[in-house]
Design a protein around this motif. Structure first.
Motif, mmCIF file in Angstrom:
data_model
loop_
_atom_site.group_PDB
_atom_site.id
_atom_site.type_symbol
_atom_site.label_atom_id
_atom_site.label_comp_id
_atom_site.label_asym_id
_atom_site.label_seq_id
_atom_site.Cartn_x
_atom_site.Cartn_y
_atom_site.Cartn_z
ATOM 1 N N ALA A 104 7.027 13.469 8.140
ATOM 2 C CA ALA A 104 6.719 12.328 9.002
ATOM 3 C C ALA A 104 7.382 11.038 8.568
ATOM 4 N N ILE A 105 8.076 11.058 7.437
ATOM 5 C CA ILE A 105 8.556 9.822 6.824
ATOM 6 C C ILE A 105 9.719 9.198 7.594
ATOM 7 N N THR A 106 9.769 7.884 7.595
ATOM 8 C CA THR A 106 10.909 7.121 8.099
ATOM 9 C C THR A 106 11.540 6.398 6.912
ATOM 10 N N VAL A 107 12.825 6.617 6.707
ATOM 11 C CA VAL A 107 13.513 5.969 5.590
ATOM 12 C C VAL A 107 13.697 4.492 5.901
ATOM 13 N N LEU A 152 11.215 3.905 -4.105
ATOM 14 C CA LEU A 152 10.903 3.903 -2.675
ATOM 15 C C LEU A 152 11.653 5.014 -1.942
ATOM 16 N N ILE A 153 10.933 5.763 -1.115
ATOM 17 C CA ILE A 153 11.554 6.772 -0.243
ATOM 18 C C ILE A 153 11.574 6.277 1.198
ATOM 19 N N GLY A 154 10.429 5.808 1.683
ATOM 20 C CA GLY A 154 10.341 5.348 3.070
ATOM 21 C C GLY A 154 8.905 4.988 3.404
ATOM 22 N N HIS A 155 8.551 5.050 4.693
ATOM 23 C CA HIS A 155 7.185 4.723 5.095
ATOM 24 C C HIS A 155 6.757 5.620 6.253
ATOM 25 N N VAL A 156 5.459 5.690 6.482
ATOM 26 C CA VAL A 156 4.914 6.354 7.667
ATOM 27 C C VAL A 156 3.929 5.392 8.318
ATOM 28 N N ILE A 203 1.994 2.997 5.667
ATOM 29 C CA ILE A 203 1.904 3.154 4.219
ATOM 30 C C ILE A 203 3.273 3.562 3.690
ATOM 31 N N PHE A 204 3.633 3.043 2.513
ATOM 32 C CA PHE A 204 4.927 3.372 1.919
ATOM 33 C C PHE A 204 4.809 4.623 1.051
ATOM 34 N N VAL A 205 5.896 5.398 1.034
ATOM 35 C CA VAL A 205 5.935 6.646 0.274
ATOM 36 C C VAL A 205 6.965 6.495 -0.842
ATOM 37 N N THR A 206 6.560 6.865 -2.062
ATOM 38 C CA THR A 206 7.454 6.728 -3.218
ATOM 39 C C THR A 206 7.528 8.042 -4.001
ATOM 40 N N GLU A 207 8.533 8.098 -4.872
ATOM 41 C CA GLU A 207 8.574 9.163 -5.869
ATOM 42 C C GLU A 207 7.476 8.886 -6.908
ATOM 43 N N GLU A 208 7.245 9.856 -7.802
ATOM 44 C CA GLU A 208 6.228 9.676 -8.844
ATOM 45 C C GLU A 208 6.500 8.441 -9.706
ATOM 46 N N ASP A 209 7.795 8.112 -9.902
ATOM 47 C CA ASP A 209 8.140 6.958 -10.755
ATOM 48 C C ASP A 209 8.152 5.640 -9.997
ATOM 49 N N ILE A 260 0.870 -1.175 0.000
ATOM 50 C CA ILE A 260 0.000 0.000 0.000
ATOM 51 C C ILE A 260 0.906 1.224 0.000
ATOM 52 N N LYS A 261 0.754 2.071 -1.019
ATOM 53 C CA LYS A 261 1.716 3.162 -1.171
ATOM 54 C C LYS A 261 1.035 4.455 -1.584
ATOM 55 N N ILE A 262 1.813 5.525 -1.491
ATOM 56 C CA ILE A 262 1.340 6.858 -1.823
ATOM 57 C C ILE A 262 2.548 7.653 -2.301
ATOM 58 N N THR A 263 2.354 8.640 -3.163
ATOM 59 C CA THR A 263 3.490 9.421 -3.647
ATOM 60 C C THR A 263 3.801 10.578 -2.696
ATOM 61 N N ARG A 264 5.011 11.091 -2.794
ATOM 62 C CA ARG A 264 5.527 12.071 -1.841
ATOM 63 C C ARG A 264 4.753 13.386 -1.837
#
Length: 380
Positions: free
Chosen positions: A313-316, A291-295, A282-288, A259-263
């Motif tokens: 709020a992100i954790t790498v 992976l950046i990290g999760h919250v 939830i995981f946070v990614t760049e538009e492409d 389950i992810k969402i963009t930055r």
């Protein structure tokens, strides 16, 4: 690449530490020598660079017999990493890294370049090049020991139980690093270990030694499926034979949706998706998709209360697995690190799925006991 024929080492006139072993190693291959104490694995390794002279037999590197080469020049052409690391305390990290290039009379510009490139490969800042070994942690020193063996651009790297003295988490991280470097640089690695988990994780092929003889030389999968004899079976361990034979062999086959969402999404967007999908992170990614990290829910609550945005709020994610990794590696990582969820990425670090503790448990039960029977409602 490396050809060993009838290699024997006798100590004291009668004690055969290595007894007539022969094997071929391909260019870019990762080979692990494994066995119990006194099996001859370290002696065999050290004969490759003539730290120990063979009693009989031949070792050829690219068609050249090493016994006809100058031993000092030979050792400078082969990388070597030992358990004690061997960093020189009175030299800076940079001076330690370029020790062999200096002996080979490389230019200052070339030495600067290789030191800078290598320290970046192990995710340490370039400012560390001016520090001394005592200023680094044990794990950081071991990283320097690994890249020092790569500094002179040698094609063969020998590693003699390099991680034996490290704590399990640092050891696991460095294993991942070594495998990544070996694949990226296409070097030939000969690795001595007494740890079967380590050999299975790292090696393309494993040489199992006992009393100086090769008992089995094959891929990890083949050794797990078809141990050559009772010695190999006992050395592997019955539990590992069960655990490493799940119906699903790769991370790709076992992963589930992430389950992810963009930055650029908002905190409220994250809350809405987490509520809809009934997840607490939830995981946070760049538009492409990188992976950046999760919250997690605690991060979200804190950010919402303070008026922060999502990226505040992100954790790498400090630990990820590649989609092509072996499943047993992920199993061990989850158990050792106490992680509930591991993100799965592709070669470009794009998020493609996750491995969770719960779906690994299901896989282990299925492999041991089979799929549960489906009730048909028909009396038998």
């Amino acid at each position: 690449m490396l050809k060993i024929r009838n290699l024997t080492k006798v100590f004291g006139g009668k004690n055969k530490a290595v007894d007539n072993i022969s094997l071929d190693v391909k260019e870019g291959e990762f080979i692990a020598f494994i066995g119990t104490s006194g099996s001859g694995k370290t002696t065999a390794l050290r004969m490759i660079n003539r730290m120990i002279e063979p009693t009989s037999g031949t070792i050829e590197i690219n068609g050249k017999d090493v016994t006809h080469m100058n031993p000092v020049e030979l050792r400078r052409s082969i990388g070597y990493v030992i358990q004690q690391i061997g960093l020189l305390p009175h030299m800076t990290i940079k001076e330690n890294i370029v020790l062999v290039p200096k002996l080979l009379k490389w230019s200052e510009e070339k030495k600067d370049k290789i030191a800078s490139e290598l320290i970046q490969l192990v995710d340490l800042p370039e400012s560390y090049l001016n520090r001394y070994p005592s200023e680094l942690s044990g794990g950081q020193q071991q990283r320097i020991g690994v890249i020092r063996a790569l500094a002179a651009e040698q094609d063969i790297i020998l590693m003699d139980e390099p991680f034996g003295a490290l704590d399990p988490i640092t050891r696991d991280t460095l294993q991942d690093l070594v495998k990544e470097l070996q694949q990226k640089l296409n070097k030939t690695f000969i690795f001595v270990t007494h740890d079967m988990d380590e050999a299975i994780k790292l090696a393309d092929r494993i040489v199992v030694l006992s009393k100086g003889k090769i008992v089995q030389f094959d891929t990890p999968d083949e050794i797990l499926k078809n141990p050559a004899n009772d010695f190999v079976r006992d050395f592997i361990g019955q539990n590992r034979l069960i655990q490493d034979r799940p119906n699903i062999r790769t991370v790709e086959e076992a992963m589930v949706e992430a389950i992810k969402i963009t930055r650029d999404a908002s905190i409220q967007d994250a809350i809405n998706i987490m509520r809809e999908r009934r997840v607490d992170s939830i995981f946070v990614t760049e538009e492409d998709g990188t992976l950046i990290g999760h919250v997690d829910i605690e991060d979200i609550n804190e950010a919402f209360r303070k008026g922060y945005n999502l990226m505040d709020a992100i954790t790498v994610n400090q630990f990820v697995v590649n989609i092509n990794s072996k499943l047993q590696d992920s199993m061990r990582a989850i158990l050792k690190r106490g992680i509930r969820t591991i993100p799965v990425v592709d070669e470009n670090h794009k998020l493609v799925g996750i491995i969770t503790r719960s779906n690994l448990v299901d896989i282990v039960y299925d492999s041991m006991y089979g799929e549960p029977e489906v009730e048909t409602g028909v009396d038998k």
